[in-house]
Design a protein around this motif. Structure first.
Motif, PDB file in Angstrom:
ATOM      1  N   ALA A 108     -51.268-109.610 -15.718  1.00 47.42           N
ATOM      2  CA  ALA A 108     -51.574-108.172 -15.749  1.00 47.42           C
ATOM      3  C   ALA A 108     -50.497-107.337 -15.079  1.00 47.42           C
ATOM      4  O   ALA A 108     -50.186-106.232 -15.537  1.00 47.42           O
ATOM      5  CB  ALA A 108     -52.926-107.917 -15.076  1.00 47.42           C
ATOM      6  N   LYS A 113     -51.524-107.617 -21.612  1.00 44.97           N
ATOM      7  CA  LYS A 113     -52.955-107.816 -21.823  1.00 44.97           C
ATOM      8  C   LYS A 113     -53.208-109.320 -21.820  1.00 44.97           C
ATOM      9  O   LYS A 113     -52.781-110.025 -22.736  1.00 44.97           O
ATOM     10  CB  LYS A 113     -53.407-107.223 -23.156  1.00 44.97           C
ATOM     11  CG  LYS A 113     -54.891-107.466 -23.459  1.00 44.97           C
ATOM     12  CD  LYS A 113     -55.303-106.835 -24.771  1.00 44.97           C
ATOM     13  CE  LYS A 113     -56.771-107.149 -25.097  1.00 44.97           C
ATOM     14  NZ  LYS A 113     -57.692-106.642 -24.067  1.00 44.97           N
ATOM     15  N   ASN A 227     -56.768-106.946 -14.370  1.00 47.67           N
ATOM     16  CA  ASN A 227     -56.216-106.417 -15.619  1.00 47.67           C
ATOM     17  C   ASN A 227     -56.852-105.093 -16.021  1.00 47.67           C
ATOM     18  O   ASN A 227     -56.175-104.214 -16.569  1.00 47.67           O
ATOM     19  CB  ASN A 227     -56.334-107.440 -16.748  1.00 47.67           C
ATOM     20  CG  ASN A 227     -57.719-108.030 -16.916  1.00 47.67           C
ATOM     21  OD1 ASN A 227     -58.415-108.311 -15.928  1.00 47.67           O
ATOM     22  ND2 ASN A 227     -58.125-108.238 -18.148  1.00 47.67           N
TER      23      ASN A 227
END
Length: 362
Positions: A108, A113, A227
Motif C-alpha cells: 500500500a 492496490k 491500504n
C-alpha cells in the motif's frame, strides 16, 4: 450468474465435497510428509479458511488473469516478508494478523492496490492445532478487512526444538495506478511530515505480552491493514512524495531512510509526536526511545506543504488515521540528517537504530 462465476462456484463446491479433515490435536512430522496427513491439514485448516477460486483448484500455483491486473493500473508491485514474533498471540493481534497486514501495508505504501497474497508456514512439531486454527482465522479476517485474497501457499514441519512454534512468510502482489509515483527519494525542502497516529503501541504491547512490563492500562497492538487509509490520502493528494509503514526501527528509521535517499534534512518537533501516556511511561522506565519502537499499523508520509492540511483532514476522517499529526518538515540544510527539536528548546540528531531495542517483534 455468469459462466465464469458458475465455474468458480463448481470448483469450490467440488473442493468442499472432497476436503480432508484434520483429527490430530498437535502438529506432527507426518503433517509435513507430503502424504494424506499433510493433505488433510492443508484442506481442512487452510483451504477451509481462505477458500477462493484460485486457491480451491489446489494447483502448485495460482493463475491470475493479466487483464484483471491491468484493470487496476500500469505497474506491478511485489513484496515479501517473514514473521517470527514472540509471543504468537498478544493484545490486539497475533502472528497471523501481522503476516497479512504487514505485507498488505508494504504494498500500500507504494500507492499500489494490494490484490493477492501467498502464505508459507513453518510449523514446529508439537504445535497445538487449535493455535494454528486461531492464527489462520486471524489471517482470514485481516485479508477480508484489506480486500485481498490468499491464493497460494506452502507448509513445512520441522522437528521439535528446530523452530519456535510457528514462522510465517507472506508475499503479495498489487498494482500501482497510472500517475502515482511514491518513493523515499521524493522528499523536497518545504514538505510536511505526517504520521498516521499514536506511535509505539505495538512494541509496548509485545513487552506487556512477554510479562516484561506491568501496566495498569492494557495497550493493544496497532496491527491493521493501511491500504484503505492510503487510498483516502491519494484521493486528497495524488502527489504524495514519500510513504512508509514504521515497523522495525520505528519512525526514526523511516525518517532517516527518507532523509538519506532524498539528500535532505528532516526536522521533527518532539511536542508534536502523538504518544499515549502509557507508552511514554514505559519508555521512561525502560530507557527506550519511542521513536524507535515498532508499529504495525502506522505510516509516515511526506507531502507537499500546500497539501498537508488537506491530507491531514482526510486521514483523520479514516478510522486508521484519526490521530494523525503533522510532526515536522523537510529542509535543505544538510543531506541525510534527522533533527529532533526537544520540548526543552534544544536539538539532537536522530540516528538510525543501532542494534535491536526489542527482538522478535514481528
Amino acid at each position: 450468474m455468469s459462466d465464469r462465476a458458475e465455474a468458480a462456484v463448481r470448483v469450490i463446491e467440488g473442493s468442499l465435497r472432497k476436503r480432508g479433515r484434520l483429527r490430530d490435536s498437535h502438529i506432527t512430522l507426518a503433517h509435513g510428509s507430503g502424504g494424506k496427513a499433510m493433505r488433510d491439514l492443508i484442506e481442512d485448516v487452510f483451504v477451509g479458511s481462505f477458500d477462493n477460486p484460485a486457491l480451491a483448484a489446489l494447483e502448485d500455483q495460482a493463475v491470475v488473469a493479466l487483464s484483471e491486473l491491468a484493470s487496476h493500473g500500469d505497474r506491478l508491485a511485489f513484496t515479501t516478508d517473514t514473521f517470527v514474533v514472540n509471543p504468537l498471540f498478544f493484545p490486539g493481534g497475533d502472528i497471523g494478523t501481522l503476516a497479512v497486514a504487514g505485507t498488505v501495508n508494504d504494498l500500500a505504501v507504494s500507492g499500489a492496490k494490494p490484490l493477492f497474497l501467498s502464505c508459507g508456514i513453518v510449523m514446529e512439531e508439537g504445535l497445538p492445532v487449535e493455535a494454528l486454527r486461531r492464527v489462520v482465522a486471524s489471517m482470514k479476517r485481516t485479508a477480508e478487512q484489506a480486500g485481498v485474497y490468499i491464493v497460494t501457499g506452502d507448509t513445512k514441519v520441522v522437528e521439535r526444538g528446530a523452530a519456535d512454534k510457528l514462522f510465517i512468510n507472506t508475499a503479495g502482489i498489487g498494482v500501482v495506478p497510472e500517475g502515482i509515483s511514491i518513493s523515499a527519494r521524493n522528499a523536497r525542502p518545504g514538505d510536511a511530515v505526517i504520521v498516521s497516529g499514536y506511535l509505539g503501541d505495538h512494541g509496548t504491547a509485545i513487552l506487556v505480552a512477554r510479562n516484561e512490563l506491568a501496566l495498569e492500562t492494557q495497550i493493544a497492538s496497532d496491527c491493521q491493514p493501511l491500504n484503505g487509509l492510503v487510498e483516502t490520502m491519494l484521493r486528497a493528494c495524488p502527489d504524495l512524495h514519500c510513504l512508509r509503514d514504521a515497523t522495525r526501527g520505528g519512525v526514526a528509521t523511516v525518517l532517516n531512510e527518507f532523509a538519506q535517499s532524498s539528500g535532505v534534512t528532516i526536522r521533527v518537533r518532539e511536542a508534536a509526536l502523538p504518544l499515549r501516556q502509557e507508552v511514554k511511561g514505559a519508555c521512561e522506565i525502560l530507557g527506550l526511545d519511542p521513536l524507535y519502537l515498532a508499529n504495525e499499523g502506522k505510516l509516515v508520509a511526506v507531502v507537499p506543504a500546500e497539501a498537508a492540511q488537506r491530507v491531514l483532514a482526510a486521514m483523520r476522517a479514516h478510522p486508521a488515521g484519526e490521530h494523525a499529526a503533522v510532526i515536522g518538515e523537510v529542509t535543505g540544510e544538510q543531506a541525510g540528517v534527522v533533527v529532533l527539536q526537544t520540548v526543552f528548546g534544544g536539538e539532537r540528531i536522530i540516528d538510525m537504530l543501532v542494534g535491536e531495542q526489542l527482538p522478535r517483534i514481528c
